[in-house]
Design a protein around this motif. Sequence first.
Motif, mmCIF file in Angstrom:
data_model
loop_
_atom_site.group_PDB
_atom_site.id
_atom_site.type_symbol
_atom_site.label_atom_id
_atom_site.label_comp_id
_atom_site.label_asym_id
_atom_site.label_seq_id
_atom_site.Cartn_x
_atom_site.Cartn_y
_atom_site.Cartn_z
ATOM 1 N N UNK A 92 0.805 -1.223 0.000
ATOM 2 C CA UNK A 92 0.000 0.000 0.000
ATOM 3 C C UNK A 92 0.840 1.275 0.000
ATOM 4 N N UNK A 93 2.147 1.123 -0.120
ATOM 5 C CA UNK A 93 3.006 2.309 -0.215
ATOM 6 C C UNK A 93 3.187 3.051 1.097
ATOM 7 N N UNK A 94 3.008 2.323 2.216
ATOM 8 C CA UNK A 94 3.183 2.955 3.519
ATOM 9 C C UNK A 94 4.469 2.434 4.169
ATOM 10 N N UNK A 98 5.660 0.123 12.985
ATOM 11 C CA UNK A 98 5.853 0.111 14.446
ATOM 12 C C UNK A 98 4.605 0.640 15.153
ATOM 13 N N UNK A 99 4.046 1.714 14.608
ATOM 14 C CA UNK A 99 2.866 2.317 15.216
ATOM 15 C C UNK A 99 1.673 1.347 15.160
ATOM 16 N N UNK A 130 -4.886 -2.963 8.921
ATOM 17 C CA UNK A 130 -5.695 -1.816 8.482
ATOM 18 C C UNK A 130 -4.889 -0.530 8.567
ATOM 19 N N UNK A 131 -4.101 -0.429 9.642
ATOM 20 C CA UNK A 131 -3.379 0.820 9.895
ATOM 21 C C UNK A 131 -2.276 1.070 8.871
ATOM 22 N N UNK A 132 -1.750 -0.005 8.273
ATOM 23 C CA UNK A 132 -0.656 0.202 7.321
ATOM 24 C C UNK A 132 -1.162 0.299 5.872
ATOM 25 N N UNK A 133 -2.479 0.265 5.709
ATOM 26 C CA UNK A 133 -2.995 0.456 4.347
ATOM 27 C C UNK A 133 -3.091 1.937 3.998
ATOM 28 N N UNK A 134 -3.259 2.773 5.018
ATOM 29 C CA UNK A 134 -3.440 4.202 4.761
ATOM 30 C C UNK A 134 -4.773 4.505 4.096
ATOM 31 N N UNK A 135 -5.639 3.497 4.006
ATOM 32 C CA UNK A 135 -6.920 3.702 3.309
ATOM 33 C C UNK A 135 -7.961 4.299 4.255
ATOM 34 N N UNK A 136 -8.815 5.198 3.717
ATOM 35 C CA UNK A 136 -9.741 5.917 4.603
ATOM 36 C C UNK A 136 -10.993 5.164 5.010
#
Length: 206
Positions: A92-94, A98-99, A130-136
Amino acid sequence: MELTLVDLSVARGGVPVLAGVSLSLAPGQALVLRGPNGSGKTTLLRTIAGLQPALSGQVTGAEDRIAYAGHADGLKAMLSVRENLTFWAAVFGMRDVEQAMQAFALLPLADRLAGTLSAGQKRRLGLARLLVTGRPIWVLDEPTVSLDADAVALFAGAVRAHLAAGGMALIATHIDLGLDAAVLDVTPYRVALNGVGFGSSDEAFL
Ligand SMILES: Nc1ncnc2c1ncn2[C@@H]1O[C@H](COP(=O)(O)OP(=O)(O)OP(=O)(O)O)[C@@H](O)[C@H]1O
């Protein structure tokens, strides 16, 4: 940009399940889907996520904006927790895994192979993705299955943070997540089967 459904009808195995569903979700909003087992929540979410075609009606605002978490966690068993997240972040380009691990209390498990995790730990890893997809737009099907009370609280916190950052969430769940979310019961949209049975299947892998 809003996610909008207009007069959407969906089917499983070629049999209509729900008809005439219309709704819209604005940035910062969550919607909880409810309905008895087999009523069509999964089918609706899969259609919104683009995993299967609609019978009729429109979904707008979804293109390349949805992160879907379904019943299967979709983890790579022979990669570690960190490697799984790094893989998805790259897709996903992220970058910041770690976060995501911190948000789901995965840091102590970062170097464990995903295949060796417990069911609840696997689910936490699936949700951290989900958090590393950057998708809204998060489209989530029974996300709390296997989670203990602490993990449910972590998950609810992650959803709240996502909404506060302008994200959206559509969640099928039977439990109360304590979110400030509208609720849509799909029961009124169920299609009467009139003697038609579920004889076929619409997926190669069940
Ligand atoms: N792969 C499939 N092929 C054919 N029919 C299916 C398939 N999966 C589910 N169904 C049927 O489609 C209908 C809707 O199922 P769906 O999974 O959308 O319901 P749900 O509301 O998500 O249920 P639950 O609360 O049990 O998760 C049910 O009658 C179910 O038996």
